[in-house]
Scaffold this active site. Structure first.
Site, short mmCIF file in Angstrom:
data_model
loop_
_atom_site.label_atom_id
_atom_site.label_comp_id
_atom_site.label_asym_id
_atom_site.label_seq_id
_atom_site.Cartn_x
_atom_site.Cartn_y
_atom_site.Cartn_z
N SER A 56 0.80 -1.23 0.00
CA SER A 56 0.00 0.00 0.00
C SER A 56 0.82 1.28 0.00
O SER A 56 0.26 2.38 -0.08
CB SER A 56 -0.94 0.02 1.21
OG SER A 56 -2.08 -0.77 0.95
N LYS A 59 0.09 3.90 -2.59
CA LYS A 59 -0.90 4.97 -2.51
C LYS A 59 -0.28 6.36 -2.43
O LYS A 59 -0.98 7.36 -2.66
CB LYS A 59 -1.84 4.73 -1.33
CG LYS A 59 -2.71 3.48 -1.50
CD LYS A 59 -3.70 3.31 -0.35
CE LYS A 59 -4.59 2.09 -0.52
NZ LYS A 59 -3.89 0.83 -0.23
N SER A 119 -5.92 3.50 4.59
CA SER A 119 -5.38 2.64 3.54
C SER A 119 -6.49 1.93 2.78
O SER A 119 -6.37 0.75 2.40
CB SER A 119 -4.40 1.61 4.12
OG SER A 119 -3.58 1.06 3.10
#
Length: 411
Positions: A56, A59, A119
């Site tokens: 993640s 991102k 997230s």
């Protein structure tokens, strides 16, 4: 006298021991890097050029693309984003961090906050679809952006950082069922630096420990923020990432000794036994930076470097002082003698009149104490401006100057 000598030897031995400890430092992670943001100076690295899973942490690049669209006027923070079946159905997947999307329409700002704080994978996908029309086209945009920054070794397959096996039939064309986004720790540092330099407002989001998403409370996964388990003063971002393939990872940013530090930990050691392993590794890395590096001003704003000047043609004065446009700050090791190895380059085509504060050259720091490739960009430099104005000389003198130049060059 013997006592004085003994004290001196003791101090020298302690200093020597500190230097050895610094050189022997090994962060507990497979891949890592620490960079000072304003200069791009690399302060530590471990396997930083090797490509690995980032989960993640992806991102932060997705966020950059959102900010870029807003900044260009192609997107507004309050624009509505419709949630397609693809990201909506992913909200029931227990292995994918998410927020409920029952209303099926939210604003750009809401979804960005959800993706960066909680997230939320579906939020990132919805933003990708809003911007590019589809996630694969958004991935192509992300890849193009990386290439503009000189990043060519990354492999991107989605906007969220999830493993493809969770995305069903919605995977990037020609990618594998178990593929994930991959890049090096240095690549991550480059993206993080671009994000906080170009769009520093992101830190108002990443510094939040809790936030509201349309009535649903969101909690941060960054346990180094205030009131969290591994709180460290100065930390205000950026993003965690975790998958079985990538391990426990974290790209952080913190103010240490007045420096904005970007730290990247990929695949922290012993994370399977300790859920805080990535934050322990980050703390160790930031401690290393704090104990070994400091910011130094080598030229103060408005001051010349060793009486630096630029030649002026046709002026009442033959030269003009060349002064720093702003404080010229560089990062150096605490244990080193402060270096002021500066190269001055001035414009040799200046012709009067010269205005005060007119650009007349640059000063570059010749850093000899490099870690790895040294910097994420060029060596630090500052623009030099004219310290005073220089008026044009009497016309006969000007004529004579040009006559002499003509004779010297042509006869």
């Amino acid at each position: 006298m013997k006592k004085i000598i003994s004290v001196v030897l003791l101090v020298l031995s302690l200093l020597s021991g500190q230097e050895v400890a610094a050189n022997d430092f090994d962060v507990p992670a497979k891949y890592a890097i620490a960079v000072e943001a304003s200069t791009g100076k690399i302060l530590y690295e471990k396997n930083a050029d090797k490509v690995a899973g980032i989960a993640s942490i992806t991102k932060i690049l997705t966020a950059y693309m959102v900010y870029k669209e807003v900044n260009a006027g192609r997107l507004k923070w309050d624009d509505p984003v419709n949630i397609s079946d693809y990201p909506y159905q992913l909200t029931v997947e227990s292995l994918a961090s998410n927020v409920p999307l029952e209303k099926r329409q939210y604003t750009v700002r809401q979804l960005l906050e959800a993706s960066m704080i909680a997230s939320a994978n579906s939020a990132a996908i919805a933003l990708a679809e809003k911007i590019a029309g589809s996630e694969p086209r958004f991935v192509d945009m992300m890849t193009k952006q990386l290439k503009e920054w000189g990043i060519t070794d990354a492999k991107l397959v989605n906007a969220s950082g999830l493993n493809n096996n969770l995305l069903g039939n919605n995977i990037y064309p020609d990618s594998g069922r178990n593929d994930e986004n991959m890049m090096s720790a240095k690549d991550v540092a480059i993206i993080a630096r671009q994000l906080i330099q170009d769009y520093p407002d992101v830190l108002t989001i990443t510094s939040k420990t809790v936030a509201d998403f349309d009535g649903t409370p969101m909690n941060t996964y960054n346990y180094m923020l205030e009131n969290q388990t591994y709180y460290r003063e100065g930390v205000d971002g950026l993003k965690t990432g975790t998958t079985d393939f990538a391990g426990a990872s974290f790209v952080g940013t913190s103010t240490e000794n007045g420096m904005r530090i970007i730290s990247v930990i990929l695949d922290a050691d012993k994370a399977e036994d300790n859920p805080f392993a990535r934050f322990i590794a980050t703390t160790n890395l930031l401690d290393y930076v704090r104990n070994n590096y400091e910011m130094t001003t080598v030229i103060e704003a408005g001051q010349p470097f060793r009486k630096s000047s630029a030649p002026v043609l046709d002026g009442k004065q033959k030269t003009v002082s060349a002064v720093a446009q702003k404080d010229f700050n560089v990062v150096q090791k605490k244990s080193n003698k402060i270096s002021n190895d500066i190269t001055i380059k001035t414009n040799d085509q200046l012709t009067a009149p010269v205005k005060q504060d007119e650009l007349v050259g640059t000063a570059q720091f010749n850093d000899k104490d490099l870690v790895g490739s040294g910097y994420l960009g060029d060596l630090p430099q500052v623009e030099l401006l004219a310290g005073t104005q220089v008026k044009r000389s009497f016309f006969l003198k000007v004529w004579w100057n040009h006559f002499v130049i003509y004779v010297n060059e042509n006869l």
